[in-house]
Design a protein around this motif. Structure first.
Motif, mmCIF file in Angstrom:
data_model
loop_
_atom_site.group_PDB
_atom_site.id
_atom_site.type_symbol
_atom_site.label_atom_id
_atom_site.label_comp_id
_atom_site.label_asym_id
_atom_site.label_seq_id
_atom_site.Cartn_x
_atom_site.Cartn_y
_atom_site.Cartn_z
ATOM 1 N N THR A 147 31.772 74.440 28.845
ATOM 2 C CA THR A 147 30.883 73.359 28.411
ATOM 3 C C THR A 147 30.869 72.236 29.441
ATOM 4 O OG1 THR A 147 31.343 73.815 26.076
ATOM 5 C CG2 THR A 147 30.533 71.613 26.607
ATOM 6 N N ILE A 148 29.694 71.672 29.676
ATOM 7 C CA ILE A 148 29.579 70.455 30.487
ATOM 8 C C ILE A 148 29.648 69.265 29.539
ATOM 9 C CG2 ILE A 148 28.121 69.111 32.046
ATOM 10 C CD1 ILE A 148 26.804 71.778 32.892
ATOM 11 N N ALA A 149 30.713 68.489 29.625
ATOM 12 C CA ALA A 149 30.856 67.320 28.744
ATOM 13 C C ALA A 149 29.803 66.275 29.104
ATOM 14 C CB ALA A 149 32.257 66.731 28.885
ATOM 15 N N MET A 150 29.155 65.688 28.084
ATOM 16 C CA MET A 150 28.110 64.695 28.313
ATOM 17 C C MET A 150 28.380 63.434 27.501
ATOM 18 S SD MET A 150 24.750 67.144 28.552
ATOM 19 C CE MET A 150 25.438 68.474 27.574
ATOM 20 N N THR A 161 35.618 75.592 27.168
ATOM 21 C CA THR A 161 36.486 74.857 28.080
ATOM 22 C C THR A 161 35.641 73.882 28.894
ATOM 23 O OG1 THR A 161 37.949 76.769 28.281
ATOM 24 C CG2 THR A 161 38.133 75.073 29.983
ATOM 25 N N GLU A 162 36.070 72.633 28.998
ATOM 26 C CA GLU A 162 35.299 71.660 29.783
ATOM 27 C C GLU A 162 35.259 72.124 31.233
ATOM 28 O OE1 GLU A 162 33.408 68.675 31.605
ATOM 29 O OE2 GLU A 162 35.514 68.929 32.156
ATOM 30 N N ILE A 163 34.100 72.011 31.849
ATOM 31 C CA ILE A 163 33.855 72.627 33.154
ATOM 32 C C ILE A 163 34.874 72.213 34.211
ATOM 33 C CG2 ILE A 163 32.180 70.825 33.824
ATOM 34 C CD1 ILE A 163 30.614 73.037 35.296
ATOM 35 N N ARG A 164 35.346 70.964 34.171
ATOM 36 C CA ARG A 164 36.299 70.505 35.187
ATOM 37 C C ARG A 164 37.698 71.067 34.962
ATOM 38 N NH1 ARG A 164 34.485 64.350 34.502
ATOM 39 N NH2 ARG A 164 34.327 65.217 32.402
#
Length: 271
Positions: A243-246, A208-211
Motif C-alpha cells: 500500500t502507498i500511504a496517503m 505492507t506500506e511501500i517504504r
C-alpha cells in the motif's frame, strides 16, 4: 516513392493499421505517429543495430529537409521501397490528432511470448491487469524504460499495447522494454512463483506500506484497473500486498502515478 492519392493501397493499409486493433494483430504490424516516436524508431531500427523492424515510413518531404534533417542518414538506411513521401491531405486523413506532424512508421510488433523461461531471476517487473487507459499504459512503459525495469506483463482485457495513443505516450520506449501479453492472470502469477519472484498486489489499504516492503530480491508489482483496482481474487493470488500511504483526503492515485512510485521504490533498492 511519392504518394498523392488517398486511395493508394499502401495508404489504405496504413489507415487500417492505425484504426483497427484486429487488423494490427492479423498483420503483426503497428503504427507510430509523430516526429519524436518516428525518429526514435529509425534510431532503434534493426538496420541500425536496434530492435525495431520497420516496414515503411510515410512522411512530408519537408520534414527531412528541416526539423528531421539530422536523421537523414538513418532514413536512408531503409530501402527505397520502404520510404514514402505523402501529402499533408493524406497525413491529416490518417491521424486522429489535432496537430498532425505528418510522419508515420509501420513496424513489426514488439511484444514477446510469455513463459517462466522469459523471466529474469531476481528481476523487477510490472504486471498490469485490466488496465484501460492507453495514455496510462504509454506513461508506464516510458517510466519503466527510464528506471531500467526488466519487463511489463499485460494481463486480462488490457488496453491494446499498439493503440496509437499508447504508442504516442510511450514516446519511443517500446523497443527498449520487454513487454509480454498474456491474458491468463493466474498463469502469469504462477510463472513468477516458479521463477522465485514474489508478486506484490498494489492495494489501497491493508498491505505492507511501500517504504517498508523489501524489493531488493526481485518483485513483480501488480496494478489493476484504473476505476476498480485489482479484483479480490487476483489480489489474493499474489504473494504479498503493498500500500502507498496517503495523507489528507486522498484515498487513491492515478494508476500511472502509482506505478511511477512503485517503479522508483523497486529500482532504487538495487545494489
Amino acid at each position: 516513392m511519392v504518394i498523392t492519392s488517398k486511395d493508394n493501397s499502401k495508404i489504405k493499409q496504413l489507415a487500417k493499421l492505425y484504426s483497427n486493433r484486429k487488423y494490427r494483430r492479423e498483420t503483426g504490424l503497428f503504427v507510430i505517429e509523430g516526429i519524436r516516436g518516428c525518429v526514435d524508431a529509425l534510431a532503434d531500427s534493426t538496420l541500425n543495430g536496434g530492435n525495431m523492424e520497420i516496414e515503411g515510413i510515410y512522411y512530408l518531404e519537408e520534414l527531412f529537409e528541416g526539423v528531421c534533417s539530422g536523421y537523414k542518414p538513418e532514413l536512408e538506411l531503409l530501402p527505397e521501397d520502404k520510404r514514402f513521401i505523402i501529402t499533408r491531405e493524406i497525413a491529416d486523413k490518417i491521424s486522429d490528432t489535432d496537430a498532425c506532424q505528418g510522419i508515420f512508421v509501420t513496424a513489426k510488433m514488439l511484444d514477446k511470448l510469455f513463459s517462466e523461461d522469459t523471466l529474469k531471476r531476481g528481476g523487477k517487473y510490472l504486471i498490469l491487469d485490466e488496465l484501460q487507459d492507453p495514455g496510462n499504459l504509454g506513461t508506464m512503459i516510458r517510466t519503466s524504460d527510464a528506471v531500467g525495469l526488466d519487463g511489463i506483463v499485460l494481463t486480462g482485457n488490457c488496453v491494446d499495447l499498439y493503440n496509437p495513443k499508447t504508442v504516442r505516450s510511450a514516446v519511443g520506449s517500446m523497443p527498449r522494454v520487454d513487454i509480454f501479453v498474456e491474458r491468463d492472470f493466474e498463469r502469469v502469477v504462477e510463472a513468477f512463483k516458479l521463477k522465485g519472484i514474489p508478486t506484490a498486489a498494489a492495494v489501497i489499504d491493508g498491505g505492507t506500506e511501500i517504504r517498508q516492503y523489501d524489493f531488493s530480491k526481485g518483485c513483480a508489482v501488480v496494478i489493476g484497473n484504473e476505476g476498480r483496482g485489482l479484483t479480490y481474487d487476483h489480489a489474493e493470488m499474489c504473494s504479498n500486498k503493498v500500500t502507498i500511504a496517503m495523507h489528507g483526503h486522498i484515498d487513491s492515485l492515478n494508476a500511472a502515478t502509482a506505478a511511477t512510485i512503485f517503479l522508483w521504490e523497486m529500482t532504487r533498492a538495487e545494489g
